[in-house]
Design a protein around this motif. Structure first.
Motif, mmCIF file in Angstrom:
data_model
loop_
_atom_site.group_PDB
_atom_site.id
_atom_site.type_symbol
_atom_site.label_atom_id
_atom_site.label_comp_id
_atom_site.label_asym_id
_atom_site.label_seq_id
_atom_site.Cartn_x
_atom_site.Cartn_y
_atom_site.Cartn_z
ATOM 1 N N GLY A 82 0.801 -1.214 0.000
ATOM 2 C CA GLY A 82 0.000 0.000 0.000
ATOM 3 C C GLY A 82 0.835 1.265 0.000
ATOM 4 O O GLY A 82 2.022 1.259 -0.350
ATOM 5 N N ASN A 84 1.985 4.484 2.463
ATOM 6 C CA ASN A 84 2.029 4.930 3.857
ATOM 7 C C ASN A 84 1.551 6.370 4.047
ATOM 8 O O ASN A 84 0.847 6.666 5.008
ATOM 9 C CB ASN A 84 3.449 4.812 4.411
ATOM 10 C CG ASN A 84 3.906 3.383 4.531
ATOM 11 O OD1 ASN A 84 4.754 2.939 3.756
ATOM 12 N ND2 ASN A 84 3.342 2.633 5.461
ATOM 13 N N LEU A 129 -3.961 3.503 1.278
ATOM 14 C CA LEU A 129 -3.667 3.879 2.661
ATOM 15 C C LEU A 129 -4.190 2.826 3.637
ATOM 16 O O LEU A 129 -3.523 2.467 4.611
ATOM 17 C CB LEU A 129 -4.266 5.252 2.977
ATOM 18 C CG LEU A 129 -3.614 6.446 2.273
ATOM 19 C CD1 LEU A 129 -4.524 7.664 2.318
ATOM 20 C CD2 LEU A 129 -2.261 6.776 2.911
ATOM 21 N N LYS A 130 -5.388 2.320 3.368
ATOM 22 C CA LYS A 130 -5.963 1.269 4.209
ATOM 23 C C LYS A 130 -5.108 -0.001 4.136
ATOM 24 O O LYS A 130 -4.889 -0.678 5.148
ATOM 25 C CB LYS A 130 -7.397 0.963 3.771
ATOM 26 C CG LYS A 130 -8.411 2.037 4.147
ATOM 27 C CD LYS A 130 -9.808 1.637 3.680
ATOM 28 C CE LYS A 130 -10.849 2.663 4.115
ATOM 29 N NZ LYS A 130 -12.215 2.303 3.632
ATOM 30 N N ALA A 132 -1.901 -0.129 3.566
ATOM 31 C CA ALA A 132 -0.678 0.115 4.336
ATOM 32 C C ALA A 132 -0.935 0.021 5.831
ATOM 33 O O ALA A 132 -0.128 -0.529 6.581
ATOM 34 C CB ALA A 132 -0.110 1.485 3.991
ATOM 35 N N SER A 133 -2.069 0.557 6.267
ATOM 36 C CA SER A 133 -2.415 0.505 7.687
ATOM 37 C C SER A 133 -2.572 -0.935 8.163
ATOM 38 O O SER A 133 -2.109 -1.311 9.239
ATOM 39 C CB SER A 133 -3.700 1.287 7.954
ATOM 40 O OG SER A 133 -3.991 1.328 9.339
ATOM 41 N N ARG A 145 2.814 4.132 9.685
ATOM 42 C CA ARG A 145 1.698 3.227 9.413
ATOM 43 C C ARG A 145 0.901 3.724 8.210
ATOM 44 O O ARG A 145 0.983 3.174 7.131
ATOM 45 C CB ARG A 145 0.809 3.104 10.651
ATOM 46 C CG ARG A 145 -0.337 2.107 10.469
ATOM 47 C CD ARG A 145 -0.993 1.753 11.779
ATOM 48 N NE ARG A 145 -2.064 0.780 11.566
ATOM 49 C CZ ARG A 145 -2.691 0.139 12.543
ATOM 50 N NH1 ARG A 145 -2.361 0.366 13.815
ATOM 51 N NH2 ARG A 145 -3.650 -0.728 12.265
ATOM 52 N N ALA A 146 0.118 4.783 8.396
ATOM 53 C CA ALA A 146 -0.639 5.393 7.295
ATOM 54 C C ALA A 146 -1.064 6.796 7.705
ATOM 55 O O ALA A 146 -1.521 6.990 8.847
ATOM 56 C CB ALA A 146 -1.856 4.548 6.936
ATOM 57 N N ILE A 192 -5.624 5.730 10.365
ATOM 58 C CA ILE A 192 -4.944 6.598 9.411
ATOM 59 C C ILE A 192 -4.898 8.008 9.991
ATOM 60 O O ILE A 192 -5.934 8.639 10.182
ATOM 61 C CB ILE A 192 -5.652 6.598 8.041
ATOM 62 C CG1 ILE A 192 -5.670 5.184 7.452
ATOM 63 C CG2 ILE A 192 -4.975 7.573 7.078
ATOM 64 C CD1 ILE A 192 -6.497 5.039 6.194
#
Length: 247
Positions: A82, A84, A129-130, A132-133, A145-146, A192
Motif C-alpha cells: 500500500g 504509507n 492507505l488502508k 498500508a495501515s 503506518r498510514a 490513518i
C-alpha cells in the motif's frame, strides 16, 4: 515509511520535501512525486537520476479522470504494502487579495486546487492507505503506518486572522482544515492519521523573497515533526516545528 506520495514537486516546498526525505538515515523505499510537466521539472529529474527511490508521475491534479491511472501506477510498485503517506502539497495563491479586486474565477480556481484536489486525492488514495495501515498494524498511528498530511497555512486560521483580505487563499485553506478534521474522524477506525501542517512563511515563488524561512529549514523540520507525530495529533493543525495552531 515504505512509501510516500507528494503532490507538486517540481519546485518550492514539494521539491524541498523530496530532498529532506532522502537526507534521512533511512529514506522511504518509494517516493512518488507529481508534477504537471515532467520536461520542465528539471531539478526533480536530476534528483530522480541520483536516487532510485524517486518516481516521477506526470499529472494535472485538476484532471480528476487521471487519478485512476495514478493510483494504478503506484499500486504496481508498492503491491500489497500500500501507500504509507499522502502529502497534499500542491497549491496556488491568487494575485487578487483585496475584496475590491477579488474575481470569482480566482476564488473558484483556488478552491479547486487547494481544497477540492486534496479531498479527491485522499479519496483516490484511500484503498492504498488502508492497505498500508493493515500491513503495518503492529505500528502505532503515524507516518510509519498510514497518514494524510495536508499542507495548510496559518492564513487559513480564522482565529489568527487580524489583517483580512486574501479571500481565495484564506478560504481555501480554512476549508482544507475542515476537510482534515473530517478525514481524521472518518479514518480513525482505520488508524490513518490526518493532520494539517503549516510550513511557515517560506522563501518560495508563492511566499516571496522577504519570507524569513528558507525551504531547507522548513522542510527538514516538517519531516522531523511528522516522524514524531502520533494518535494524539490526529485531526490537529500544526506548524512545521510541531507547535499547535488555532483554528
Amino acid at each position: 515509511m515504505n512509501s510516500i506520495l507528494i503532490t507538486g514537486c517540481n519546485r518550492g516546498l514539494g521539491l524541498g520535501l523530496v530532498k529532506a526525505l532522502n537526507a534521512l538515515p533511512q529514506p522511504p523505499q518509494h517516493l512518488f512525486t507529481t508534477c504537471r510537466n515532467r520536461e520542465q521539472a528539471t531539478e526533480l529529474q536530476d534528483l530522480a537520476k541520483k536516487y532510485s527511490n524517486i518516481h516521477i508521475l506526470e499529472i494535472d491534479l485538476r484532471n480528476f479522470d487521471a487519478y485512476d491511472k495514478l493510483i494504478a501506477d503506484i499500486e504496481a510498485i508498492t503491491k500489497d504494502k500500500g501507500l504509507n503517506v499522502l502529502f497534499n502539497n500542491a497549491g496556488v495563491s491568487p494575485k487578487s487579495v483585496r475584496i475590491g479586486a477579488t474575481k470569482h474565477q480566482d476564488l473558484l480556481d483556488t478552491l479547486q486546487t487547494n481544497t477540492v484536489v486534496p479531498i479527491m486525492m485522499a479519496k483516490a488514495c484511500l484503498p492504498l492507505l488502508k492497505k498500508a495501515s493493515t500491513a503495518n498494524e503492529d505500528q502505532p498511528m503515524g507516518v510509519g503506518r498510514a497518514a494524510i498530511i495536508n499542507m495548510s497555512s496559518i492564513l487559513g486560521s480564522i482565529q489568527s486572522n487580524v489583517q483580512g483580505a486574501m479571500y481565495g487563499y484564506r478560504t481555501s485553506k480554512a476549508a482544507l482544515n475542515a476537510a482534515t478534521k473530517s478525514l481524521s474522524i472518518d479514518l480513525q477506525a482505520q488508524k490513518i492519521m490526518c493532520i494539517s501542517l503549516h510550513p511557515g512563511w517560506v522563501r518560495t515563488d508563492m511566499g516571496g523573497s522577504s519570507a524569513p524561512l528558507d525551504v531547507t529549514t522548513s522542510t527538514e523540520q516538517m519531516v522531523q515533526t511528522l516522524i514524531q507525530m502520533g494518535e494524539k495529533h490526529n485531526g490537529g493543525f500544526y506548524q512545521y516545528d510541531g507547535e499547535q495552531l488555532p483554528w
